[in-house]
Design an enzyme around this catalytic site. Sequence first.
Site, PDB file in Angstrom:
ATOM      1  N   ARG A  84       0.712  -1.210  -0.005  1.00 39.72           N
ATOM      2  CA  ARG A  84      -0.063   0.053   0.075  1.00 39.72           C
ATOM      3  C   ARG A  84       0.889   1.171  -0.010  1.00 39.72           C
ATOM      4  NH1 ARG A  84      -3.497  -0.306   4.908  1.00 39.72           N
ATOM      5  NH2 ARG A  84      -1.514  -1.225   5.686  1.00 39.72           N
ATOM      6  N   ASN A 100      -6.301  -2.648   2.320  1.00 41.17           N
ATOM      7  CA  ASN A 100      -6.438  -4.208   2.296  1.00 41.17           C
ATOM      8  C   ASN A 100      -7.618  -4.680   2.477  1.00 41.17           C
ATOM      9  OD1 ASN A 100      -3.535  -4.515   2.447  1.00 41.17           O
ATOM     10  ND2 ASN A 100      -3.287  -4.377   4.319  1.00 41.17           N
TER      11      ASN A 100
END
Length: 92
Positions: A21, A39
């Site tokens: 990320r 996520n």
Amino acid sequence: MDNLRRCHIFVSGRVQKVGFRYAVLQAATKSKVNGWVRNLPDGRVEAVFEGNSSNIEQMLLSIRQVQHPAEVKDIILEYQSLEGIQGFEIRR
């Protein structure tokens, strides 16, 4: 600016607990796209990018090239209507 787009993606592979990320955040900043990344409980990562077409294409290319320890196996993408997101964030 009629070439603005919104791209909604789901990324599978080794993409959680490996800094993926944050790599997406850095790529978004470099590619000058707005949106978010998060996520999912099933082990995938979901993201939305908004920006001009060439910047989004650069963003998608950057994601495919993320290196070890992350490993992108598949990207499912869908183009959608713009929502006008400003900035880029990691969602929890």
